[in-house]
Motif scaffolding. Structure first.
Motif, short mmCIF file in Angstrom:
data_model
loop_
_atom_site.label_atom_id
_atom_site.label_comp_id
_atom_site.label_asym_id
_atom_site.label_seq_id
_atom_site.Cartn_x
_atom_site.Cartn_y
_atom_site.Cartn_z
N LEU A 10 0.74 -1.18 0.00
CA LEU A 10 0.20 -0.07 0.02
C LEU A 10 0.93 1.18 0.00
N ALA A 11 0.65 2.22 -0.87
CA ALA A 11 1.30 3.47 -1.07
C ALA A 11 0.41 4.62 -0.45
N LEU A 12 1.12 5.23 0.74
CA LEU A 12 0.51 6.37 1.22
C LEU A 12 1.02 7.55 0.93
N GLU A 13 0.22 8.54 0.30
CA GLU A 13 0.58 9.83 -0.16
C GLU A 13 -0.05 10.80 0.87
N LEU A 14 0.52 11.18 1.53
CA LEU A 14 0.18 12.16 2.44
C LEU A 14 -0.01 13.62 2.21
N LEU A 15 -1.16 14.07 2.14
CA LEU A 15 -1.61 15.35 1.75
C LEU A 15 -1.32 16.73 2.69
N GLU A 16 -0.21 16.90 3.10
CA GLU A 16 0.04 17.54 4.10
C GLU A 16 0.26 19.09 3.63
N ASP A 17 0.03 19.35 2.37
CA ASP A 17 -0.12 20.62 1.80
C ASP A 17 -1.41 21.05 1.75
N ARG A 18 -2.73 20.24 2.41
CA ARG A 18 -3.74 20.46 2.11
C ARG A 18 -4.40 21.15 3.17
N ALA A 19 -5.46 21.91 3.19
CA ALA A 19 -6.25 22.20 4.37
C ALA A 19 -7.43 21.58 4.08
N LEU A 20 -8.22 21.58 5.35
CA LEU A 20 -9.58 21.03 5.33
C LEU A 20 -10.45 21.98 5.98
N LEU A 21 -11.61 22.27 5.45
CA LEU A 21 -12.70 23.18 5.89
C LEU A 21 -13.82 22.34 5.76
N ALA A 22 -14.86 22.58 7.16
CA ALA A 22 -15.94 22.14 7.15
C ALA A 22 -16.97 23.08 7.47
N LEU A 23 -18.11 22.85 6.42
CA LEU A 23 -18.97 24.14 6.49
C LEU A 23 -20.34 23.19 7.05
N GLN A 24 -20.75 23.45 7.86
CA GLN A 24 -21.87 22.57 8.48
C GLN A 24 -23.16 23.38 9.16
N GLY A 25 -24.19 22.88 8.76
CA GLY A 25 -25.40 23.46 9.04
C GLY A 25 -26.40 23.69 7.97
N PRO A 26 -27.69 23.93 8.40
CA PRO A 26 -29.01 23.86 7.25
C PRO A 26 -28.70 24.90 6.17
N LYS A 27 -27.76 26.00 6.48
CA LYS A 27 -27.58 26.64 5.34
C LYS A 27 -26.25 26.44 4.51
N ALA A 28 -25.75 25.49 5.05
CA ALA A 28 -24.32 24.92 4.18
C ALA A 28 -24.52 25.12 2.66
N GLU A 29 -25.58 24.15 2.32
CA GLU A 29 -25.91 23.92 0.98
C GLU A 29 -26.12 25.10 -0.07
N ALA A 30 -27.03 26.11 0.48
CA ALA A 30 -27.22 27.56 -0.12
C ALA A 30 -25.80 28.20 -0.12
N VAL A 31 -25.13 28.37 0.95
CA VAL A 31 -23.89 29.08 1.00
C VAL A 31 -22.85 28.44 -0.08
N LEU A 32 -22.41 27.24 0.06
CA LEU A 32 -21.71 26.74 -0.89
C LEU A 32 -21.97 26.81 -2.39
N ALA A 33 -23.47 26.45 -2.58
CA ALA A 33 -23.94 26.52 -4.08
C ALA A 33 -23.89 27.66 -4.75
N LYS A 34 -23.63 28.72 -3.95
CA LYS A 34 -23.38 30.05 -4.55
C LYS A 34 -22.01 30.26 -5.34
N LEU A 35 -21.06 29.35 -4.63
CA LEU A 35 -19.71 29.47 -5.35
C LEU A 35 -19.73 28.06 -6.67
N ALA A 36 -20.43 27.22 -6.14
CA ALA A 36 -20.46 25.96 -7.24
C ALA A 36 -21.90 25.28 -7.00
N PRO A 37 -22.57 25.66 -8.11
CA PRO A 37 -24.12 25.03 -7.91
C PRO A 37 -24.27 23.49 -7.85
N GLU A 38 -23.29 23.03 -8.38
CA GLU A 38 -23.32 21.55 -8.33
C GLU A 38 -23.19 20.76 -6.91
N VAL A 39 -22.68 21.41 -6.11
CA VAL A 39 -22.68 20.67 -4.51
C VAL A 39 -23.84 20.20 -4.07
#
Lengths: 381, 123
Positions: free
Chosen positions: A147-176
């Motif tokens: 098994l080859a592990l490629e650590l993604l240490e140069d990536r941040a991770l954001l969580a957008l959570q809540g009933p408005k999350a879809e509407a907020v993120l869909a403004k940037l990318a409707p496909e979400v």
């Protein structure tokens, strides 16, 4: 009154550290990182904001990686040797919650495994911050040369959570909006290619966004420009996940607890049970059949005193039978809530127990979790 | 006479009785308070003993007896409305009243100006 001290120069910072400080975040050590426990809004309001609108969490301290097999075979098939979930069947863009087992059938960590769209079927894996070094060591030791592990240490991770999350993120990318719970895909947000998953750990609908670290502050700032979005710290992250009955690795289970004891049997695939083709399966299958000796249960204190991690659980006679593994105040629930292990004779909903808080016995009852309903966006059938 | 301790507690001393609470600085540092455990009326404490507990969403903290004496009253409103400690720490959010057995203990405490200087030095 007593105070908790906090300072350490050796702690790591996420790519969003400066933004947290600028936003008034109270930075505390957590899993080797300096992380915001709360912002000026405060834990209570941050918690409620997430349940009502949308909260933005920096979870860049978690471990992100790609996993591929060395010989071009399915890497999920390899992981299945130490994870009891149906991973090999995952189609591109589908993800699963699973657990990393040890030889005794205990849980070393819990994690999310996603099948990417890459032709070789590589996996995108997210593990807990506090366990990532251990997890990678286990995988590298056991699957050396396979098994080859490629650590993604140069990536941040954001969580957008809540009933408005879809509407907020869909403004940037409707496909979400088209993603269902536990699905992920490549999405371009503000000109940056991100991996967006519809998942989270708050019980609310929402997304996790894996973004290159240099682009993370701009994306976070863009999301925060929305009136419905606020930064949310670790304090509210903990109360949000506890209210919806989600386990915290290293607290609600450790390497001695099986998935049956920890109540995460949903992570064990049906065909995997029949095949028993994972480490520790002797114990786990036996417990699935005949029950474990103890189990993690929800606990509702009858009074107002919160029962925190480490508080002893006693039966009605006063004999100690277990310990609280997570506990505190549930802002949405509106009272103290907790989880802990009790012997099976005490695990039925409504069983009277006592909690020994600062030397005094407080009455409590075993209760079902979640304490607050989960509100994921599952596929409409 | 209003006095302050380095443990972020205030005492209002009137006719030999001290009313005790936590300061604005303390409530702000603790965050949203969800539970207060008060001592029993009649209990005796030495200066520095744990007398009460204040719990925020985050954590539990001890409230010490700032002086040696006996508890004469407790603020029962805090059992139902612990948030009063956040909204009115110096007034409606008081914790307990106690006798002042040894008035020499007051000498080591700060006045309001001294306490403000003390917390300014912490930042």
């Amino acid at each position: 009154m007593s105070e908790v001290s906090q300072s350490d120069e050796t702690l790591l910072k996420t790519p969003l550290y400066d933004m947290h400080v600028a936003a008034g975040g109270k930075m505390v050590p957590f899993a080797g990182y300096l992380m915001p426990v709360q912002y000026p809004l405060g834990i209570m309001k941050e918690h409620t904001h997430t349940r009502e609108k949308a909260g933005l969490f920096d979870v860049s301290h978690m471990g992100q990686s790609y996993m591929r097999s060395v010989d071009g075979s399915d890497p999920a098939k390899i992981l299945e040797e130490i994870m009891p979930s149906a991973l090999a069947v995952l189609k591109p863009g589908k993800m699963r919650y699973t657990v990393l087992l040890n030889d005794m059938g205990g849980i070393e960590d819990d994690l999310m495994v996603t099948r990417t769209f890459e032709p070789e079927g590589s996996l995108y894996v997210v593990v807990n911050a506090g366990c990532k070094a251990k997890d990678y060591e286990i995988l590298e030791d056991r699957f050396a040369g396979r098994l080859a592990l490629e650590l993604l240490e140069d990536r941040a991770l954001l969580a957008l959570q809540g009933p408005k999350a879809e509407a907020v993120l869909a403004k940037l990318a409707p496909e979400v909006a088209d993603l269902n719970f536990m699905e992920g895909t490549m999405v371009t947000l503000e000109g940056v290619v991100c991996w967006v998953s519809r998942c989270g750990y708050t019980g609310e609908d929402g997304y996790e966004i894996s973004v290159p670290e240099e682009e993370a502050p701009l994306l976070a700032a863009r999301l925060l420009r929305d009136d419905d979005v606020e930064w949310i710290g670790l304090g509210a992250r903990d109360s949000l996940r506890l209210e919806v009955g989600l386990c915290l690795s290293g607290h609600d289970f450790d390497a001695s607890n099986s998935p049956v004891e920890a109540g995460v049997t949903f992570a064990i695939g049906k065909k995997r049970r029949e095949a028993g083709d994972f480490i520790g399966s002797e114990r786990i299958l036996a417990e699935l059949e005949g029950g474990a000796e103890k189990s993690l249960v929800g606990i509702l204190p009858s009074g107002r005193a919160p029962a925190r991690e480490g508080v002893e659980i006693a039966d009605s006679e006063g004999t100690i039978i277990g310990r609280i593994t997570s506990g505190g105040f549930g802002p949405t629930y509106g009272g103290p809530i907790a989880m802990g292990y009790v012997p099976n004779a005490f695990s039925a909903e409504g069983t009277d127990i006592q909690l020994i808080i600062r030397g005094k016995a407080h009455p409590a009852k075993v209760a079902k979790t979640p304490f607050v309903p989960q509100r994921y966006k599952r596929k409409k059938l | 006479m209003l006095k302050f301790s380095e443990d972020h507690e205030w005492m209002l001393i009137e006719d030999g009785i001290a009313t005790v609470g936590i300061t604005e600085h303390a409530q702000n540092a603790l965050g949203d308070i969800v539970f207060v455990e008060l001592p029993e009326v009649g209990a005796s404490y030495a200066k520095g003993d744990d007398a009460a507990v204040v719990e925020s969403v985050k954590a539990a903290s001890e409230v010490y007896a700032p002086l040696t004496g006996d508890i004469t009253a407790i603020n029962e409103d805090l059992e139902g409305e612990p948030g009063k400690v956040n909204s009115s720490p110096m007034d409606d959010g008081w914790f307990f009243k106690m006798t002042v057995s040894d008035s020499s203990e007051l000498d080591g405490l700060m006045d309001e100006a001294g306490y403000n200087e003390f917390i300014a030095g912490l930042e």
